[in-house]
Design an enzyme around this catalytic site. Sequence first.
Site, PDB file in Angstrom:
ATOM      1  N   SER A  82     -22.848   7.221  21.961  1.00 44.49           N
ATOM      2  CA  SER A  82     -22.891   5.892  22.573  1.00 44.49           C
ATOM      3  C   SER A  82     -24.255   5.240  22.344  1.00 44.49           C
ATOM      4  CB  SER A  82     -22.541   5.996  24.057  1.00 44.49           C
ATOM      5  OG  SER A  82     -22.378   4.722  24.641  1.00 44.49           O
ATOM      6  N   LEU A  83     -25.030   4.975  23.387  1.00 50.47           N
ATOM      7  CA  LEU A  83     -26.370   4.429  23.219  1.00 50.47           C
ATOM      8  C   LEU A  83     -27.179   5.246  22.216  1.00 50.47           C
ATOM      9  CD1 LEU A  83     -28.990   2.826  24.140  1.00 50.47           C
ATOM     10  CD2 LEU A  83     -29.352   4.797  25.641  1.00 50.47           C
TER      11      LEU A  83
ATOM     12  N   GLN B  18     -26.416   7.401  27.762  1.00 51.08           N
ATOM     13  CA  GLN B  18     -26.618   7.153  29.189  1.00 51.08           C
ATOM     14  C   GLN B  18     -26.016   8.292  29.997  1.00 51.08           C
ATOM     15  OE1 GLN B  18     -25.655   3.147  30.079  1.00 51.08           O
ATOM     16  NE2 GLN B  18     -25.852   3.353  32.288  1.00 51.08           N
TER      17      GLN B  18
ATOM     18  N   HIS C 266     -17.063   1.076  26.753  1.00 48.65           N
ATOM     19  CA  HIS C 266     -16.182   1.399  25.622  1.00 48.65           C
ATOM     20  C   HIS C 266     -14.722   1.054  25.920  1.00 48.65           C
ATOM     21  CE1 HIS C 266     -19.577   3.229  23.635  1.00 48.65           C
ATOM     22  NE2 HIS C 266     -19.813   3.922  24.739  1.00 48.65           N
TER      23      HIS C 266
ATOM     24  N   ARG D 201     -28.664  -4.674  24.632  1.00 51.42           N
ATOM     25  CA  ARG D 201     -27.374  -4.003  24.864  1.00 51.42           C
ATOM     26  C   ARG D 201     -27.195  -3.686  26.338  1.00 51.42           C
ATOM     27  NH1 ARG D 201     -25.185   1.340  24.981  1.00 51.42           N
ATOM     28  NH2 ARG D 201     -23.408   1.714  23.568  1.00 51.42           N
TER      29      ARG D 201
ATOM     30  N   GLN E  62     -18.604  -0.532  18.430  1.00 51.14           N
ATOM     31  CA  GLN E  62     -18.692   0.602  19.349  1.00 51.14           C
ATOM     32  C   GLN E  62     -18.585   0.208  20.816  1.00 51.14           C
ATOM     33  OE1 GLN E  62     -22.020   2.129  21.307  1.00 51.14           O
ATOM     34  NE2 GLN E  62     -22.364   3.659  19.726  1.00 51.14           N
TER      35      GLN E  62
END
Length: 296
Positions: A92-93, A9, A200, A117, A249
Amino acid sequence: MKAYVFPGQGSQFKGMGLDIYQSSEAARTLFDQANQIVGYDLTRIMFEGTDEELKQTIYTQPAVLLHSVVLALTTDAFAPDRFDVSMVAGHSLGELSALTAAGVLSFENGLTLASIRATAMQRACELAPSSMAAVLGLPDDVIEQICAGITDEIIVPANYNCPGQVVISGSLKGIELAAEQLKAAGAKRVLPLAVGGAFHSPFMESARDEFARAVEAMPFSTPRCPVYQNVNAQPTQDPETIKANLIAQLTAPVRWTQSVENMAAAGATEFIECGPGKVLQGLVKKIVPSVTVLAV
């Protein structure tokens, strides 16, 4: 050896994917399928939506994954009969994109998980005010010590992006307190980020629980190459380990610096970014200056 890396993102931009949609019949088919999978006109948002619309987490995450995976699946390197990828990782994503491109998840299931998500994280952001900030010019251990020393607010390191750049995540007051101490410790800058919440971090616990249920219900296959996951920066090809790390994560830091270092140590000499933007190319070059960085 070639390592393919997938952005997260923040890499989105208006018009993303339109060029490949117009030039590739295979890409058009996948884009059109994506609208049916998510249940709304995602491609309209990507191609024509406003910047504000595209910045919304519920749209950003599926959009970035879709763009990244379409690029991968229409690239010869990821063709099942001539797979030419030594390792993958995603920021991340982007880890979901990497898993989909490497064959762990089907196109439909990868996009479905990205949508779940995103929705779960958006809900978590709405439960309590929180945010993130980029810290420039301090060693990782100094940032860790300062965050750990703030005990009356939630504030944690969230993204180890490259040497000298760590993103912290937490409550608004926690960000404020940490920023004061980090600047006093010699940080060049502490930049607030325009994000919906504290990704996170413990603020994402409700999202992690919701996401976990979806992950556990999905079939995960063995990847065609090692996947370096965010939570421990280690390679794995075990589906159950991949599931556990993917769930963890959401509340754990993204260890991108360590992942790239480990991929280079394992023999990666070319890092190829697969997705919108050039963020990861810049980070990789700062982490391992000797490697070649490219884009699909």
